[in-house]
Design an enzyme around this catalytic site. Structure first.
Site, short mmCIF file in Angstrom:
data_model
loop_
_atom_site.label_atom_id
_atom_site.label_comp_id
_atom_site.label_asym_id
_atom_site.label_seq_id
_atom_site.Cartn_x
_atom_site.Cartn_y
_atom_site.Cartn_z
N ARG A 10 0.84 -1.20 0.00
CA ARG A 10 0.00 0.00 0.00
C ARG A 10 0.87 1.26 0.00
O ARG A 10 0.57 2.23 -0.68
CB ARG A 10 -0.93 -0.02 1.21
CG ARG A 10 -1.97 -1.12 1.17
CD ARG A 10 -2.69 -1.27 2.50
NE ARG A 10 -3.54 -2.46 2.48
CZ ARG A 10 -3.69 -3.29 3.50
NH1 ARG A 10 -3.05 -3.08 4.63
NH2 ARG A 10 -4.48 -4.34 3.39
N PHE B 182 -11.88 -3.25 -5.91
CA PHE B 182 -11.97 -4.26 -4.85
C PHE B 182 -11.44 -3.67 -3.55
O PHE B 182 -10.58 -4.25 -2.89
CB PHE B 182 -11.19 -5.53 -5.22
CG PHE B 182 -11.51 -6.11 -6.57
CD1 PHE B 182 -12.62 -6.94 -6.75
CD2 PHE B 182 -10.71 -5.83 -7.67
CE1 PHE B 182 -12.91 -7.48 -7.99
CE2 PHE B 182 -10.98 -6.37 -8.92
CZ PHE B 182 -12.09 -7.20 -9.08
N ASP C 237 -16.25 -1.37 -4.63
CA ASP C 237 -16.41 -2.72 -4.10
C ASP C 237 -17.84 -3.17 -4.32
O ASP C 237 -18.76 -2.33 -4.32
CB ASP C 237 -16.06 -2.79 -2.61
CG ASP C 237 -15.71 -4.20 -2.16
OD1 ASP C 237 -14.51 -4.51 -2.08
OD2 ASP C 237 -16.64 -5.00 -1.92
N ASP D 169 -6.91 -5.06 -6.60
CA ASP D 169 -6.62 -5.91 -5.44
C ASP D 169 -7.78 -6.89 -5.23
O ASP D 169 -8.50 -6.80 -4.24
CB ASP D 169 -6.40 -5.04 -4.20
CG ASP D 169 -6.08 -5.87 -2.95
OD1 ASP D 169 -5.57 -6.99 -3.09
OD2 ASP D 169 -6.36 -5.39 -1.83
N CYS E 289 -3.70 -12.94 -4.68
CA CYS E 289 -3.43 -13.47 -3.34
C CYS E 289 -3.67 -14.97 -3.25
O CYS E 289 -3.85 -15.51 -2.16
CB CYS E 289 -4.28 -12.74 -2.30
SG CYS E 289 -6.06 -12.90 -2.56
#
Length: 409
Positions: A224, A240, A262, A313, A353
């Site tokens: 970040r 996201f 989101d 993300d 991720c």
């Protein structure tokens, strides 16, 4: 070697090779013999077909991962002192590598700390745990008090431990789901479930009872910051956003304007509150939308160049090897659209991720997306998870986060 008090498990040459190469799992089909009776969660000794000691770990008939190795030292005795030493080792490592960020970090990262199936995140005076193996479940009354003891010896106040065991994967270990405060000593058990943390100079409300996973994703902390440095003076689309962290870092880093997106209305509400908490509400607009649909709509409207920087993300698009191909398509779709929407010289921060989406696959996907978008990628940074989520090179499951920043040229 002196006679040992543990049941003996013999395994195949294939299983032996995996253990000798440092991987900590023995699968059910690798076991050839078991020397006696046991209960699920017991410690057993693992031997090769030639009776060579390979390690000791938790056995569980409910799991395809039949034995999870916790030690390869035949001199270890798995008493309270052993587990306290193991806890101390993990915590002292975080105090060393995290420095001033020690108050908000992952204290225990499963196999990477030789606590198979255990996650512990620290949010100031609150510890949030997930227990995903039978062996750790049976030992938590030893491990959890040790964590409090070690931290308090370091003058770190711990107020409560909250267990987030409301995850379906526990059923694969024969464990029930649930969540609640852990009771021990003077730990508090009647709290509201929210705590405030400060990361990268930004304050967040962490809902550790109802938030995703343990309530906050700590692994992107330094990514970040890297994105925030690029965002200064730019119009940023943060996709996201979840609790708003990348968008908040961009705004704090001097972005001209940030739009955070989101699909979850609850996530947007929490992100908006975090913006207000930091006095950034005038710099960030929040949109509740499906990112795939939003990017498609922007492309159809010809909005290329509306943003100087796009941050992607997404959640893990795959949690098994069987769905990797579908995941690659999903990652490619959002990255391709982002590349097409950015102006020449714009910036893209993108990540995955999922450890099933390997770095090799992720890079190949990005190359294919760039080719289809008729752009080139100038790499600025290639990053991974923070050091509180350590990667063991012989355990690929610990290597899961890929994070890149590019200029699109």
């Amino acid at each position: 070697m002196a006679e040992r008090p543990y049941i003996k498990v013999n395994i195949t040459p294939k299983g032996e090779r995996a253990l000798r190469n440092g991987h900590p799992w023995v699968f059910a089909d690798e076991i050839t013999a078991i020397s006696g009776g046991y209960e699920n969660g017991d410690i057993v000794d693992v031997y090769s077909s030639k009776e060579r000691y390979l390690g000791s770990g938790f056995i569980n008939d409910n799991s395809k991962i039949r034995v999870r190795i916790v030690s390869r030292n035949a001199n270890d005795r798995f008493d309270e002192a052993f587990w306290e030493r193991r806890v101390r080792y993990a915590i002292e490592y975080r105090r060393t590598v995290m420095g001033n960020d020690f108050d908000n970090c992952r204290l225990i990262f499963g196999e990477a700390d030789q606590f198979p199936g255990l996650t512990v995140d620290r949010f100031g005076d609150t510890l949030v745990t997930q227990t995903l193996s039978m062996g750790i479940e049976r030992l938590k009354d030893v491990i959890f008090p040790s964590m409090v003891k070690v931290l308090r010896e370091m003058s770190e106040d711990i107020r409560c431990i909250y267990e987030r065991n409301d995850v379906a994967i526990r059923s694969k270990e024969g464990l029930s789901q649930g969540k609640g405060f852990y009771s021990w000593g003077d730990l508090e058990t009647e709290l509201g479930g929210h705590t405030e943390i400060c990361e990268n100079g930004i304050r967040y409300d962490v809902d550790y009872i109802n938030g995703q996973k343990t309530g906050f994703f700590l692994d992107q902390k330094y990514n970040r910051l890297a994105a925030a440095k690029i965002a200064a003076g730019k119009k940023v689309l943060d996709c996201f956003t979840h609790t708003g962290s990348f968008g908040l870092n961009a705004a704090m880093g001097g972005a001209e304007k940030v739009v955070s997106v989101d699909i979850s209305a609850d996530a947007i509400a929490l992100a908006r509150e975090n913006a207000r908490r930091n006095g950034l509400e005038d710099k960030i607009d929040y949109v509740c939308a499906d990112v795939f649909d939003l990017l498609t709509d922007m492309a159809n409207k010809g909005e290329k160049g509306r943003y100087d920087m796009i941050i992607l993300d997404p959640p893990a698009f795959t949690k098994s090897s069987a769905t990797v191909k579908n995941a690659v398509r999903g990652y490619k779709e959002i990255n391709l659209k982002a590349m097409k929407l950015l102006p020449r010289g714009g910036y893209l921060a993108t990540c995955s991720c999922s450890h099933f989406m390997t770095d090799e696959l992720f890079r190949k996907m990005l190359q294919d997306a760039a080719a289809d978008a008729d752009v080139s990628l100038r790499q600025i940074e290639a990053r991974q998870q923070g050091p509180d989520h350590p990667i063991l090179w012989n355990v690929p499951e610990t290597d899961y986060l890929k994070f890149y920043i590019f200029q699109v040229v």
